[in-house]
Motif scaffolding. Structure first.
Motif, short mmCIF file in Angstrom:
data_model
loop_
_atom_site.label_atom_id
_atom_site.label_comp_id
_atom_site.label_asym_id
_atom_site.label_seq_id
_atom_site.Cartn_x
_atom_site.Cartn_y
_atom_site.Cartn_z
N GLY A 117 25.97 48.56 47.47
CA GLY A 117 24.36 48.24 47.63
C GLY A 117 23.68 48.53 46.35
N TYR A 118 24.33 49.49 45.72
CA TYR A 118 23.76 49.98 44.36
C TYR A 118 24.64 50.11 43.48
CZ TYR A 118 20.51 51.94 48.27
OH TYR A 118 19.78 51.88 49.08
N GLY A 119 24.19 49.59 42.27
CA GLY A 119 25.03 49.79 41.21
C GLY A 119 26.09 48.64 40.72
N GLN A 120 27.02 48.82 40.24
CA GLN A 120 28.04 47.76 39.82
C GLN A 120 28.94 47.16 40.84
OE1 GLN A 120 30.66 48.86 36.56
NE2 GLN A 120 31.42 46.75 36.27
N GLU A 121 28.97 45.63 40.98
CA GLU A 121 29.98 45.10 41.74
C GLU A 121 31.35 45.12 41.02
OE1 GLU A 121 28.04 41.23 42.47
OE2 GLU A 121 26.06 42.25 43.26
N ILE A 122 32.18 45.44 41.87
CA ILE A 122 33.66 45.53 41.32
C ILE A 122 34.64 44.49 42.14
CG2 ILE A 122 35.66 47.10 40.59
CD1 ILE A 122 33.90 49.24 40.59
N PHE A 123 35.10 43.74 41.52
CA PHE A 123 36.19 42.81 42.19
C PHE A 123 37.41 43.27 42.60
CE2 PHE A 123 39.26 39.33 42.32
CZ PHE A 123 38.94 38.52 43.27
N ILE A 124 37.70 43.39 43.72
CA ILE A 124 39.06 44.19 44.07
C ILE A 124 39.99 43.34 44.98
CG2 ILE A 124 37.97 46.28 44.25
CD1 ILE A 124 37.72 46.27 47.09
N GLY A 125 39.82 41.88 44.98
CA GLY A 125 40.58 41.10 45.62
C GLY A 125 40.66 41.29 47.08
N LEU A 126 42.03 41.43 47.55
CA LEU A 126 42.09 41.70 49.06
C LEU A 126 42.29 43.16 49.38
CD1 LEU A 126 44.94 38.98 49.55
CD2 LEU A 126 42.48 38.91 50.30
N ASP A 127 41.90 44.04 48.72
CA ASP A 127 41.97 45.56 48.98
C ASP A 127 41.20 45.78 50.03
OD1 ASP A 127 43.60 45.52 46.66
OD2 ASP A 127 42.16 46.87 45.56
N ASN A 128 40.00 45.10 50.56
CA ASN A 128 39.48 45.59 51.64
C ASN A 128 40.20 45.12 52.84
OD1 ASN A 128 36.89 46.66 50.76
ND2 ASN A 128 36.10 44.72 50.02
N PHE A 129 40.90 44.04 52.84
CA PHE A 129 41.53 43.74 53.94
C PHE A 129 42.94 44.49 54.11
CE2 PHE A 129 39.04 39.67 52.77
CZ PHE A 129 38.90 39.48 54.17
N GLU A 130 43.37 44.81 53.03
CA GLU A 130 44.42 46.00 52.94
C GLU A 130 43.88 47.17 53.73
OE1 GLU A 130 46.36 46.55 49.52
OE2 GLU A 130 46.98 44.25 49.20
#
Length: 298
Positions: free
Chosen positions: A42-55
């Motif tokens: 919600g603050y700072g940089q948005e970092i693309f991590i692919g499917l890590d959230n689902f893992e």
């Protein structure tokens, strides 16, 4: 030209609804689908991590515990709400003095804020000076106060509160269905010698089939998505015993003030929100499929 003009006028009438749908429906959905693949607080940089959230989701025991708690909460609420609302509807469909007043009384919790209801019941179920314990002690039903919001009884307590707040709404739907059943059917059954129980099971229940199907579907969706009263009464505690899916999601997106500090997790919360919506959608679709199959059989 006249048809084109009418079409333009109709389009202008539809324009506000289209704008609201795009702004409040489509845009948030696209926003969530995007952030599922990002590490973003919600603050700072948005970092693309692919499917890590689902893992992470697959390994998140707290989320899966919330899924189990949701099923227990929804199942318990349905087992209380549907039979009780049908029973009240049948009783209040009869002709007697004061039935309109009783209808209003039983429907009243539906229009009261869930937060207000939860606060009131939090006081009623208080372990030390709550009304429930005082009555049970007075009539010697229990020998010592019960911790209704403790690990052993918290889920039962929040189920009772949620059912109390929902009964009036479904009672009203059942009442509408009952008033659509022709009275000639009951009179014919009485002439043939059918008693009250036989008339209920052979006439009332089958004739209420379409209404029952809608009521159960609405109740399933509401039970799976309900979390407001739990958030006010227990905040998912104690030790996660009452934490349901949408409360866990709420805590990820809007960390609560009490308890251990938790960072806002927009990215992971979006993935949890997608999984939660998918679970609710699958259960609702499964019920809809089974109910349609039953309609074809009967």
């Amino acid at each position: 030209m006249a048809k084109l003009r009418r079409l333009q006028e109709n389009s202008l009438f539809l324009l506000p609804s289209v704008i609201f749908t795009l702004v409040l429906g489509i845009y948030p959905l696209v926003w969530v689908l995007r952030y599922m693949f990002y590490d973003y607080s919600g603050y700072g940089q948005e970092i693309f991590i692919g499917l890590d959230n689902f893992e992470r989701l697959l390994r998140d025991d707290q989320f899966w515990d919330s899924v189990v708690n949701t099923m227990v909460f929804a199942g318990g609420k349905l087992l209380i709400t549907i039979p009780l609302s049908l029973l009240l509807a049948v009783i209040l469909n009869a002709s007697f003095k004061g039935r309109n007043f009783l209808r209003a009384v039983y429907f009243m919790p539906t229009v009261v804020s869930t937060a207000v209801i939860a606060v009131v019941f939090y006081i009623i179920f208080n372990s030390y000076n709550g009304m429930v314990n005082q009555l049970l002690l007075k009539y010697h039903i229990i020998g010592a106060p019960i911790n209704w919001l403790g690990p052993d009884h918290a889920m039962l307590t929040v189920i009772i509160v949620a059912a109390w707040g929902a009964v009036g709404n479904y009672m009203l739907l059942f009442l509408a269905g009952l008033q659509g059943i022709p009275k000639d059917l009951y009179e014919s059954a009485s002439i043939d010698g059918a008693n009250g129980a036989q008339r209920f099971w052979r006439i009332t229940v089958p004739m209420l089939g379409p209404v029952m199907q809608v009521v159960i579907m609405l109740a399933i969706i509401a039970s799976l998505k309900g979390y407001e009263s739990i958030m006010v009464m227990t905040e998912g505690g104690p030790v996660g015993k009452t934490e349901v899916m949408y409360l866990y999601l709420y805590k990820l997106l809007f960390p609560v003030s009490s308890g251990p500090p938790v960072d806002q997790q927009i990215g992971y919360g979006s993935a949890v929100g997608f999984a939660t919506a998918l679970i609710v959608g699958v259960i609702t679709a499964l019920y809809y499929y089974l109910s349609r199959k039953m309609n074809k059989v009967y």
